[in-house]
Design an enzyme around this catalytic site. Sequence first.
Site, PDB file in Angstrom:
ATOM      1  N   GLU A 125      15.511 -17.598 -11.277  1.00 16.84           N
ATOM      2  CA  GLU A 125      15.300 -16.501 -11.220  1.00 16.84           C
ATOM      3  C   GLU A 125      14.663 -16.323 -12.590  1.00 16.84           C
ATOM      4  O   GLU A 125      13.601 -15.500 -12.667  1.00 16.84           O
ATOM      5  CB  GLU A 125      16.602 -15.649 -11.403  1.00 16.84           C
ATOM      6  CG  GLU A 125      16.297 -14.139 -11.777  1.00 16.84           C
ATOM      7  CD  GLU A 125      15.412 -13.251 -10.910  1.00 16.84           C
ATOM      8  OE1 GLU A 125      15.187 -13.733  -9.927  1.00 16.84           O
ATOM      9  OE2 GLU A 125      15.039 -12.149 -11.684  1.00 16.84           O
ATOM     10  N   HIS A 129      15.302 -37.780  -9.031  1.00 20.37           N
ATOM     11  CA  HIS A 129      14.720 -38.053  -8.011  1.00 20.37           C
ATOM     12  C   HIS A 129      13.340 -37.621  -7.759  1.00 20.37           C
ATOM     13  O   HIS A 129      12.885 -37.653  -6.468  1.00 20.37           O
ATOM     14  CB  HIS A 129      15.813 -37.131  -6.900  1.00 20.37           C
ATOM     15  CG  HIS A 129      17.236 -37.841  -6.931  1.00 20.37           C
ATOM     16  ND1 HIS A 129      17.524 -38.751  -6.415  1.00 20.37           N
ATOM     17  CD2 HIS A 129      18.271 -36.771  -7.310  1.00 20.37           C
ATOM     18  CE1 HIS A 129      18.885 -38.913  -6.733  1.00 20.37           C
ATOM     19  NE2 HIS A 129      19.426 -37.829  -7.208  1.00 20.37           N
ATOM     20  N   CYS A 160       0.680  -1.276  -0.011  1.00 14.48           N
ATOM     21  CA  CYS A 160      -0.083  -0.027   0.005  1.00 14.48           C
ATOM     22  C   CYS A 160       1.119   1.351   0.155  1.00 14.48           C
ATOM     23  O   CYS A 160       2.018   1.222   0.666  1.00 14.48           O
ATOM     24  CB  CYS A 160      -0.773   0.187   1.079  1.00 14.48           C
ATOM     25  SG  CYS A 160      -1.958  -1.278   1.345  1.00 14.48           S
ATOM     26  N   ARG A 217       3.489   0.059  -5.332  1.00 17.44           N
ATOM     27  CA  ARG A 217       3.123  -0.490  -3.788  1.00 17.44           C
ATOM     28  C   ARG A 217       1.791  -1.373  -3.622  1.00 17.44           C
ATOM     29  O   ARG A 217       1.769  -2.038  -2.768  1.00 17.44           O
ATOM     30  CB  ARG A 217       3.465   0.660  -2.815  1.00 17.44           C
ATOM     31  CG  ARG A 217       4.543   1.118  -2.657  1.00 17.44           C
ATOM     32  CD  ARG A 217       4.440   2.364  -1.789  1.00 17.44           C
ATOM     33  NE  ARG A 217       4.470   1.735  -0.480  1.00 17.44           N
ATOM     34  CZ  ARG A 217       5.552   1.690   0.363  1.00 17.44           C
ATOM     35  NH1 ARG A 217       6.747   2.242   0.155  1.00 17.44           N
ATOM     36  NH2 ARG A 217       5.501   1.060   1.543  1.00 17.44           N
ATOM     37  N   TRP A 273      -2.863  -2.643  -1.509  1.00 19.48           N
ATOM     38  CA  TRP A 273      -2.661  -4.000  -2.061  1.00 19.48           C
ATOM     39  C   TRP A 273      -3.496  -4.674  -0.723  1.00 19.48           C
ATOM     40  O   TRP A 273      -3.068  -4.496   0.396  1.00 19.48           O
ATOM     41  CB  TRP A 273      -1.237  -4.194  -1.770  1.00 19.48           C
ATOM     42  CG  TRP A 273      -0.711  -5.745  -2.238  1.00 19.48           C
ATOM     43  CD1 TRP A 273      -0.568  -6.169  -3.531  1.00 19.48           C
ATOM     44  CD2 TRP A 273      -0.661  -6.886  -1.328  1.00 19.48           C
ATOM     45  NE1 TRP A 273      -0.432  -7.680  -3.381  1.00 19.48           N
ATOM     46  CE2 TRP A 273      -0.262  -8.045  -2.105  1.00 19.48           C
ATOM     47  CE3 TRP A 273      -0.582  -6.838   0.041  1.00 19.48           C
ATOM     48  CZ2 TRP A 273      -0.043  -9.123  -1.726  1.00 19.48           C
ATOM     49  CZ3 TRP A 273      -0.176  -8.163   0.676  1.00 19.48           C
ATOM     50  CH2 TRP A 273       0.002  -9.334  -0.097  1.00 19.48           C
ATOM     51  N   LYS A 276      10.610 -14.988 -13.380  1.00 11.86           N
ATOM     52  CA  LYS A 276      10.222 -13.936 -14.300  1.00 11.86           C
ATOM     53  C   LYS A 276       9.031 -14.443 -15.059  1.00 11.86           C
ATOM     54  O   LYS A 276       7.976 -13.583 -15.090  1.00 11.86           O
ATOM     55  CB  LYS A 276      11.543 -13.801 -15.076  1.00 11.86           C
ATOM     56  CG  LYS A 276      12.498 -13.004 -14.614  1.00 11.86           C
ATOM     57  CD  LYS A 276      12.619 -11.822 -13.932  1.00 11.86           C
ATOM     58  CE  LYS A 276      12.279 -11.803 -12.384  1.00 11.86           C
ATOM     59  NZ  LYS A 276      12.616 -10.824 -11.563  1.00 11.86           N
ATOM     60  N   GLU A 322       5.686 -14.633 -12.700  1.00  7.34           N
ATOM     61  CA  GLU A 322       5.368 -13.130 -12.407  1.00  7.34           C
ATOM     62  C   GLU A 322       4.587 -12.656 -13.332  1.00  7.34           C
ATOM     63  O   GLU A 322       3.410 -12.097 -13.250  1.00  7.34           O
ATOM     64  CB  GLU A 322       6.414 -12.722 -11.970  1.00  7.34           C
ATOM     65  CG  GLU A 322       6.519 -11.589 -10.910  1.00  7.34           C
ATOM     66  CD  GLU A 322       7.583 -10.806 -10.440  1.00  7.34           C
ATOM     67  OE1 GLU A 322       8.617 -11.140 -11.237  1.00  7.34           O
ATOM     68  OE2 GLU A 322       7.422 -10.078  -9.547  1.00  7.34           O
ATOM     69  N   LYS A 379       5.265  -3.901  -5.936  1.00 16.00           N
ATOM     70  CA  LYS A 379       6.750  -3.663  -6.067  1.00 16.00           C
ATOM     71  C   LYS A 379       7.343  -3.868  -4.865  1.00 16.00           C
ATOM     72  O   LYS A 379       8.490  -4.676  -4.645  1.00 16.00           O
ATOM     73  CB  LYS A 379       7.054  -2.490  -6.798  1.00 16.00           C
ATOM     74  CG  LYS A 379       8.498  -2.150  -7.155  1.00 16.00           C
ATOM     75  CD  LYS A 379       8.962  -3.051  -8.234  1.00 16.00           C
ATOM     76  CE  LYS A 379      10.509  -2.729  -8.405  1.00 16.00           C
ATOM     77  NZ  LYS A 379      11.152  -3.908  -9.108  1.00 16.00           N
ATOM     78  N   ASN A 415      -1.270   1.805   5.956  1.00 17.63           N
ATOM     79  CA  ASN A 415      -0.355   0.746   5.360  1.00 17.63           C
ATOM     80  C   ASN A 415       0.145  -0.081   6.586  1.00 17.63           C
ATOM     81  O   ASN A 415       0.535   0.373   7.743  1.00 17.63           O
ATOM     82  CB  ASN A 415       0.828   1.127   4.770  1.00 17.63           C
ATOM     83  CG  ASN A 415       1.805   0.181   4.186  1.00 17.63           C
ATOM     84  OD1 ASN A 415       1.518  -0.940   3.941  1.00 17.63           O
ATOM     85  ND2 ASN A 415       2.989   0.327   4.023  1.00 17.63           N
ATOM     86  N   GLY A 416      -0.042  -1.463   6.423  1.00 24.17           N
ATOM     87  CA  GLY A 416       0.403  -2.430   7.615  1.00 24.17           C
ATOM     88  C   GLY A 416      -0.831  -3.408   8.070  1.00 24.17           C
ATOM     89  O   GLY A 416      -1.676  -3.337   7.428  1.00 24.17           O
TER      90      GLY A 416
HETATM   91  C1  AGP Z   1      11.035  -9.783  -8.542  1.00 23.10           C
HETATM   92  O1  AGP Z   1      10.826  -9.565  -9.738  1.00 23.10           O
HETATM   93  C2  AGP Z   1       9.895  -9.749  -7.639  1.00 23.10           C
HETATM   94  N1  AGP Z   1       8.862  -8.840  -7.795  1.00 23.10           N
HETATM   95  C3  AGP Z   1      10.276  -9.873  -6.311  1.00 23.10           C
HETATM   96  O2  AGP Z   1      10.499 -11.296  -5.894  1.00 23.10           O
HETATM   97  C4  AGP Z   1      11.147  -8.982  -5.287  1.00 23.10           C
HETATM   98  O3  AGP Z   1      12.527  -9.295  -5.842  1.00 23.10           O
HETATM   99  C5  AGP Z   1      10.925  -9.291  -3.911  1.00 23.10           C
HETATM  100  O4  AGP Z   1       9.782  -8.847  -3.284  1.00 23.10           O
HETATM  101  C6  AGP Z   1      12.099  -8.554  -3.031  1.00 23.10           C
HETATM  102  O5  AGP Z   1      11.931  -7.190  -3.338  1.00 23.10           O
HETATM  103  P1  AGP Z   1      13.324  -6.176  -2.634  1.00 23.10           P
HETATM  104  O6  AGP Z   1      14.319  -6.671  -3.407  1.00 23.10           O
HETATM  105  O7  AGP Z   1      12.861  -4.874  -2.933  1.00 23.10           O
HETATM  106  O8  AGP Z   1      13.478  -6.416  -1.354  1.00 23.10           O
END
Ligand code: AGP
Length: 610
Positions: free
Chosen positions: A483, A506, A2, A27, A74, A487, A490, A605, A100-101
């Site tokens: 990684e 395994h 948020c 956010r 959010w 991507k 996501e 984000k 927020n929280g």
């Molecule tokens: C990455 O594409 C993500 N959106 C997510 O995993 C992100 O890396 C994670 O939330 C950590 O964020 P930060 O690096 O701002 O701490």
Amino acid sequence: MCGIFAYLGSKSSIKECLNGLKLLEYRGYDSAGIAAIKNNKLIHFKASGKIEALEKKINLKDLKLDLAIGHTRWATHGSAIEKNAHPHFDDKQNVAIVHNGIIENYDILKKLLISKNYKFRSDTDTEVIAQLISSNYKNDLVESTIKSLKELKGSFAIALIHKNHPNEIIAASRESPLAIGFNDKKTEVIISSDPNAFSGRNLNVIFLKNDEIAHIKNQEIRIINLKNKTLKKTFEKINAKNIKFSKKGFEHFMLKEIFDQPSTIQKAYLGRMTENEGLVEFEDLKLSKSFLSKIDNIIITACGTSHHAALIAKSLIEEKANILVSAEIASEMRFKTPILTKNTLVIAISQSGETADTIAAIKTAKEKGAKILSIVNVENSSLSRISDSSIFLKAGIERSVCSTKAFSSQITVLYLFAIFLSRLKSMQKKEAILLLTELKKIPSKVRKILKNTSIIEEKAKKYSKFENFFFLGRNLMYPTAMEAALKLKEISYLHASAYPAGEMKHGPLALIDSKLAIIAFSSNKKTYDKMLSSLMEARARNAKILAFATKNSYGIEDIADDVIWLDNTIDELSIFPSTIAAQLFAYFIAKIRKTDIDQPRNLAKSVTVE
Ligand code: AGP
């Protein structure tokens, strides 16, 4: 998560709030809302979805008001519908609040308030705060806020207004960041969840600490504690006047940020290495070399993409500096008992510097006396402020929820840090020179990939027909595969699991058939032959295979259905071409599938809740 943005000043407060919220939209974008005071009454606007939807509901012409509070959500408590959008109000429509929280005891408080006949309209925990403040209100807004905050358990950053106090905003924080800024002329006060919303302004800023309250009245700011005692505070200058957000002609921020990488990788190493001397130095490193040379144990904590960078750092530091490293997912580390000695260094990695899980893990380690180094992109972030020292990525603002350039900058900085530590131990100058010289070649290798994206786009078209993917790699190519899989998940909403290729036999091999696509990362010389064997086993079971391989690889084209050829580099750096090609692959698949690439569903984000 948020985003909170509030404005008190000479310009149109609602317009300023809308602009501020747009800068904080990363956010959370489940819903948005704004409240203000007009003719001694609270007014508000709310919309589910993005700020755009809220903007359409507001006619700015009739709204030249001095003060407003805004929120982009959010969802945590209550689904992403309009009735749960902030601001929330008390029963009598006297108090409006953005939050927020998470209020952990909201249920107990809500039941108590309901027993006193308070009516609730939303499913949120936030509404409880508004009702509580209203129930405690006896003409003094500060006192009623203090009394209410003492009853709350959990985390919050809040901004609130009351219809009887048309020139006042109250803001408060506990375990959730909130910044207050004012301009030199003192004609504007701004409250924001993070400094990203200060772009385009030159401000004097303070970040509220736990249980601090800012009472803003007619542009005068008083910071108090829960005893209503005024605290002496020094405001720091943040000049963000020249910071602007632009896609620079790219269709999405993600694509722009992928293309930023030759320059952001360079920015992460420039001025920090002297390659012909084999030396690495970090500006403003506040950890002494005598401490650093004695380190025998490193714990790296992070989440998501930053955690994948931590896994890569673990391999590099263990191999080069011979120091034991553990890479802990931050949300798990909090509930473990890490072994911390006087020779332990704790490293936190984060793009935003606001990730609640990472901050919580660091705070626990700090309480136990550990030294904290953060590797972070956003300067002035919560994480950098609580760390003993920080190394900044200098990647510039990353807007797309899907992290790309921050990852390659993290890898660059961590690669340098591994060499720096190794040089304090036993790495010879000759080896350091070789490693640094190779790093300098990376931007041009990345540029080559970016010059010819059509090959990747073509493969993306072919593989976009699959619903299930295995991403395989070994050694440093395993976190690279993790990684790359993240991507794809996501932004394309497709199922993608990453495995170390050797683990297939395994268990996961049971899932392989002609409907499963394997994305293989084979740019690791040490494990290349073993990787080929794993791919053979998958091929024998009819999997479709796309490999990302270096040009000097032999035999892969006979096993894989498709190969994306990458420039050769040393094993330690093969992460760069592989990752960047995989970012493009995920981007093109998402584009074909017409998803919301920069703001994928259900995500945000900065993940500012635990
Ligand atoms: C990455 O594409 C993500 N959106 C997510 O995993 C992100 O890396 C994670 O939330 C950590 O964020 P930060 O690096 O701002 O701490």
